[in-house]
Enzyme design. Structure first.
Site, short mmCIF file in Angstrom:
data_model
loop_
_atom_site.label_atom_id
_atom_site.label_comp_id
_atom_site.label_asym_id
_atom_site.label_seq_id
_atom_site.Cartn_x
_atom_site.Cartn_y
_atom_site.Cartn_z
N TYR A 269 0.82 -1.21 0.00
CA TYR A 269 0.00 0.00 0.00
C TYR A 269 0.85 1.26 0.00
O TYR A 269 0.47 2.28 -0.56
CB TYR A 269 -1.00 -0.03 1.17
CG TYR A 269 -2.22 -0.81 0.77
CD1 TYR A 269 -3.26 -0.19 0.09
CD2 TYR A 269 -2.29 -2.17 0.99
CE1 TYR A 269 -4.35 -0.92 -0.35
CE2 TYR A 269 -3.38 -2.92 0.55
CZ TYR A 269 -4.42 -2.29 -0.12
OH TYR A 269 -5.49 -2.99 -0.56
N HIS A 425 -6.08 -3.46 6.25
CA HIS A 425 -5.41 -4.43 5.40
C HIS A 425 -4.44 -5.32 6.18
O HIS A 425 -3.68 -6.08 5.58
CB HIS A 425 -4.67 -3.72 4.26
CG HIS A 425 -5.60 -3.07 3.28
ND1 HIS A 425 -6.47 -3.82 2.53
CD2 HIS A 425 -5.82 -1.78 2.97
CE1 HIS A 425 -7.19 -2.99 1.77
NE2 HIS A 425 -6.82 -1.76 2.02
#
Lengths: 725, 725
Positions: A269, A425
């Site tokens: 990310y 996440h």
């Protein structure tokens, strides 16, 4: 009230800012263009330029298309709008560098079509996001569009008449910026990578338009009250975290990174988030140098780029910790951009070695300089040493410990994860680790159960198995207690906790050591892990020594998985083949088959083959322990999981236990020469000699009757090694 | 009697042969050495030379070791003796090229140690071969030793005194040559690749020693009576085939290859066999040009090398038909040698393009010339067009049909196998095929169940699963009737039969076609297959069209496997996930799990992902047909099998049936860009329009409502294509 706030901010800002606007000046600068035009292009720049010309010429040939928004990711309108912003950005740069007006005209006409249509488009018809976009299915993609397009707009600004500029500003850019900010505060005003994109989008177009209100909105956020603190986004993360009152770009920098530049969601990310951080920062640096954005938090943004580059294997692929699709690497365009800007600021020559791996540069002054330096500097691999990256805004929420040896193809790496949860996440993988030999995963992290952008697999979104398998503890290389995931697999609890690093000690060149503890993953079970990257001349490569201690007052089933994902070559235990049986009904076990089971003796040793290399694990065990050879793929009706193999060392009715192992990467094989080199391990056994509150001593015996004793101080990580023959 | 035979042969030979011996002259020649010494070394030759210097210098530094033979392949003594012959061969060349006497001295001292010890060594203690060797566990490896060492001996011959030569000849070479010939006629006197090595070994040392008896023995075999016609070798092949009375090198050329240069065991064994064929032939050409060995059977040896090079995917990896370890490629040293010699004879410039892929040359005049040409000739991929390679000594035992399009990375290939059985290494795979897109296996041939030379896996020998799985029909892409392998899996019957090619027609550039029939694999079931490699502008890549017809008077279960070995992305049938169940108890089914089953409708379509590419199969089906999604790995207690996936299209109670499919390779995906390109197929359906005794007509419909009718003449393979929109 809101109005007064903006006026105040605007006044303050204006007083500090008195630069005249000159175009281009957002990312590519007029000085940069001059330099590029006047000097001979180094090969990599030439190659990148040529590739851009081919792409944009092809797009021009295909004709401009600005379709009415309709599709999800992967669908036509989504991909076309994505192409439009990518090619416009490239075309803008080409116009500046080559001076060919067809590129400016292409950008202009495309923008005009958007401006003609924008006001007539309703919100995107899909309505599947917590922040549905206008051109795309989510505001996030709309922001991508604006971040790229603002560069194209900047590049052709001089080519446009005043009327055209006014038309675009009023019909397209200002409404677009308002849409993703004022009309979507739940998107724009978070502290989250989505909002970073939103801030950058609004700020960058604001800088081009010289629109201070937009610039300030981007830097400091919307001033609104946010009461819906329990609302969640599409990934299951809270939209507003407790205690995070600030918003806007500075707040993103404050909260997104630890002081070491670690991004709590992990590198997959981060590589995506770094783009708006670095682009907007570069734009601010160019247009508002008074803000000294690259000095903010002691130069945190450049640190962030370096932290990102360090979280890679020998091929530059990111460690797939948390939700991450494997194979993503520093070759991604976003990382090329981030590295180019970081080099422009830091001039760190080691970044040139990473840029060689990327084999691509930006079409601006930074890319030009990097391509020039690549020719000048001697060829060297990108050096990454052992490093601990602290997690948490203040660096006090655990860390990622990266133990390393060698560089280039000889790079050997252990990634030891004792971080915070990593937001929505994050995986339930406290104290887990993964091992890389070059770019081969010796013990793997599964990564995410997702095929990003691939329509066949639920439109490219996270698959159900991401939650039911990939996030679960048993999908990692760490202890599972009573067949349940850490924190019971509950995000709300997990997100409040983090592991604690005890030491990260690289004083002993023969044994870099990291130690960490996790107290909260299981009530009443304390887990401590010490990892050593041990180097001895007896072995061609470093040996990973792993000491995992679990302490509880009660008896439990301890499952200790080894995600070897290869072909078993030999083992020291007697395998009873079984009809595959599903291993459980929850916490990931419902996706595992046991393929074979065995009783352990005094040690467990297994030799496997993967990617033309041989590996061996050697573990201490006790009679009564079980060995389960398992495989993923149970309860997977849509074939969403890989059929990878793992070994589980199980201790039944255990309270206090040590899992002690050595992992060797010792051999190679080529199907062309058909010659195995060192197919067998050198280690015969590994044993705990003494384990006290302050130290642990282990003994490693080689097959050639060498013995080593390694004594590790549990507080400091100091390692004493004694060798006897 | 034998004596008179030899004397006669010797007399005839001597009269034809009156060349004086000059050293070196076996492979590397004095003229070659002069040329290499006098000209500038081209880069690839320089690189090869440098690599040889490093290897031999390292070996010299390590010290000479000639251990008492003891180990199997992979063990110390085996590997050391192997190293000895490899490094001696290189050292001989280095002595000639560099003139450094240390290399000659290294060879001499090593040879002296062998000569000192040879007579004291008994037969190798392992006793696990039908022809146990002396230095190695089998005579085959002993022959390898002599083939390489004879070159080293030739290279340093002038460096030795007359007494040293006599000592080596009498103590080492002559006894060694006698051992692998006279003392092991069951090894030396076969028509088999083992014997080719034996013949070359005896012949090459004979040529160096100027020993006519050895030379004639090598060329024409031992004159012995062989009554043990049912004896088998370690691979289960008959040692003496009926009707093959001849022996020796000429007999090997007569029987080993078809007139097209196809080697009935397939390319994996051919690449190994080509080495002694080409080396011995080159030695004969140099020393006995009167024999015109390269003109024998219309230049068959060079044809054989080319046939070998054609049986490769885009990366130069051999098709893994029959017993073959995947990954073996034209980069193997044996193929470098074969290609270099073939180039020396043919001067075919296309071989230079193949040599580029090899990236290595011999250290002799041929290698020098190739390395020179690589610099001179323009860079081109190695061109391989569609070609049919007939099988059988006289080219009348079926064929391997290779349908091809494109070259380099765009090479798209269908390998259609309607050959003979391929001797002891043959698989029960009549009319099977495999598809390659570049070097990616779209539908795979499993290859062999073996890890060559890897000790952990039964000493590197064939694993039990090679017989129980890899050889079985269900492990291939062809029809299985009543869950039994072709010929009931019985070698004795299979070896008497072969398929028949009907046509191989490349007249229509839009559809190369191959057709074949198999009448004997199943009593009462006639099987016919037609494969088209169809090219149409609507598709980016060729489409494979597959028409498989089975005709029987009785009802059977027809199982039609698709070895896709990838990750299922989507399908048009409803999958019922099941607990894996073993699919049978014999003919390979005992190694298969069914993971899911489905009822077929009017068509079967499945889209899968593998090696970053997307593929789709589209098949005609009938309600009542079943689809089984299976996976390998059942009853595999030693984890000897890969866990690859396959789809089986099953027709129950069928007598006359057509399996009609289209296989598309249509898309790509990069985990770095995360952008799928054409993830979906373009074909919607495929149908049989009409099937008569003389022709078959099929219709392909695209998703964009295009329609094509392809009518194929069943006798000639003429393809008529009509397109309608």
């Amino acid at each position: 009230m809101r109005k007064i706030y903006y006026i105040l901010i605007a006044l303050v800002s204006t007083s500090l800012w008195s630069c005249a606007q000159s175009y281009p000046g957002l990312i590519l600068t007029t000085q940069g263009v001059e330099k590029i035009k006047s000097e001979v292009h180094p090969p990599l720049f030439k190659k990148t330029l040529q590739s851009a010309i081919e792409k944009v010429d092809h797009a021009i040939l295909e004709g401009i298309d600005v379709p009415t928004p309709k599709d999800m990711a992967g669908g036509y309108t989504h991909e076309q709008h994505k192409n439009n912003y990518k090619y416009m950005q490239l075309a803008g740069a080409l116009y500046q560098i080559n001076g060919d007006k067809k590129y400016a005209e292409y950008v202009k006409q495309t923008l005009m079509q958007y401006a003609d249509k924008f006001s007539s488009w309703p919100v995107h018809p899909t309505n599947r996001s917590y922040a549905t976009g206008k051109v795309f299915w989510q505001c996030l993609n709309d922001s991508n569009w604006l971040v790229f397009t603002s560069q194209a707009y900047d590049a052709i600004h001089e080519y446009l008449t005043k009327e055209e500029v006014e038309y675009l500003d009023q019909q397209l850019f200002r409404p677009y910026a308002d849409f993703i900010s004022i009309e979507n505060p739940q998107f724009f005003n978070r502290v989250h990578n989505h909002s970073t994109w939103g801030n950058a989008a609004v700020g960058m177009i604001g800088l081009v338009m010289n629109d201070e209100e937009l610039i300030n909105r981007a830097l400091y956020g919307l001033k609104i009250n946010t009461d819906n603190s329990l609302a969640k986004d599409n990934d299951g993360g809270f939209i507003y975290e407790k205690g995070k009152a600030k918003a806007g770009f500075f707040a993103q920098i404050d909260y997104a990174f630890s002081p070491d530049g670690y991004y709590t969601e992990g590198p997959y990310y981060q590589r995506y988030a770094m783009l708006p951080f670095m682009l907007f920062a570069q734009a601010i640096e160019n247009k508002r140098p008074d803000l000294k954005i690259f000095e903010y938090r002691e130069g945190l943004l450049v640190k962030g780029v370096k932290a990102l580059l360090y979280q890679t294997n020998a091929s530059g692929e990111f460690f797939p910790i948390n939700d991450a699709q494997k194979g993503m690497s520093i070759k991604a365009g976003s990382v090329v951009t981030a590295l180019n800007i970081a080099y422009g600021i830091s001039k760190d020559p080691d970044l040139i070695n990473a840029a060689r791996l990327q084999n691509s540069v930006l079409l601006d002054q930074n890319g030009f300089e990097i391509a020039t330096q690549i020719e000048k500097l001697p060829l060297q691999p990108f050096e990454k040493s052992s490093i601990e990256l602290k997690d948490g805004k203040d660096g006090d929420e655990g860390a990622l410990g990266i133990l390393r040896s060698g560089s280039g193809k000889d790079e050997f790496t252990v990634v030891f994860k004792y971080t915070g949860q990593g937001l929505g996440h994050g995986h339930y993988d406290k104290l887990s680790y993964a091992i890389y030999d070059g770019d081969v995963e010796v013990l793997q992290d599964y990564g995410a159960a997702r095929w990003v952008n691939i329509d066949q697999k639920e439109g490219g979104r996270y698959l159900p198995e991401n939650k039911t398998w990939a996030k679960q503890t048993i999908a990692h290389n760490t202890l599972v207690v009573d067949k349940k995931s850490h924190f019971g697999g509950k995000y709300e609890i997990a997100n409040l906790n983090h592991s604690e690093g005890i030491f990260f000690n690289t004083d002993n060149p023969k044994a870099h050591a990291a130690g960490a503890v996790e107290l909260n993953a299981y009530a009443g079970v304390e887990m401590r892990r010490i990892i050593l990257l041990w180097k001895d001349d007896h072995f061609d490569k470093p040996v990973v020594l792993d000491i995992f201690e679990a302490v509880s007052d009660e008896e439990h089933i301890y499952d200790f998985p080894y995600q070897f994902a290869g072909q078993i070559m030999s083992q020291n235990f007697t395998v009873e083949g079984v009809q595959p049986e599903v291993m459980g009904d929850a916490h990931g076990y419902q996706h595992l088959y046991s393929e074979a089971i065995a009783e352990a003796g005094e040690s467990i040793q297994m030799n496997w083959f993967k990617d033309n290399k041989f590996y061996t694990m050697t573990s201490e065990s006790k009679p009564g322990d079980n060995i389960i050879l398992g495989r993923m793929g149970a309860n997977d009706p849509d074939f969403n999981l890989r059929r990878d193999a793992l070994l589980i060392h199980r201790k039944n009715n255990a309270s206090k236990a040590i899992f002690l192992s050595a992992i060797e990467s010792h051999g190679t094989y080529s199907p062309v020469t058909e010659r195995p080199i060192q197919p067998y391990s050198k280690i015969k056994s590994i044993e705990t000699v003494e384990n006290t509150a302050t130290s642990v001593e282990i003994e490693v015996k080689s097959k050639s009757e060498k013995k080593w004793r390694l004594k590790i101080n549990k507080q400091t990580g100091k390692v004493e090694i004694k060798e006897r023959t």
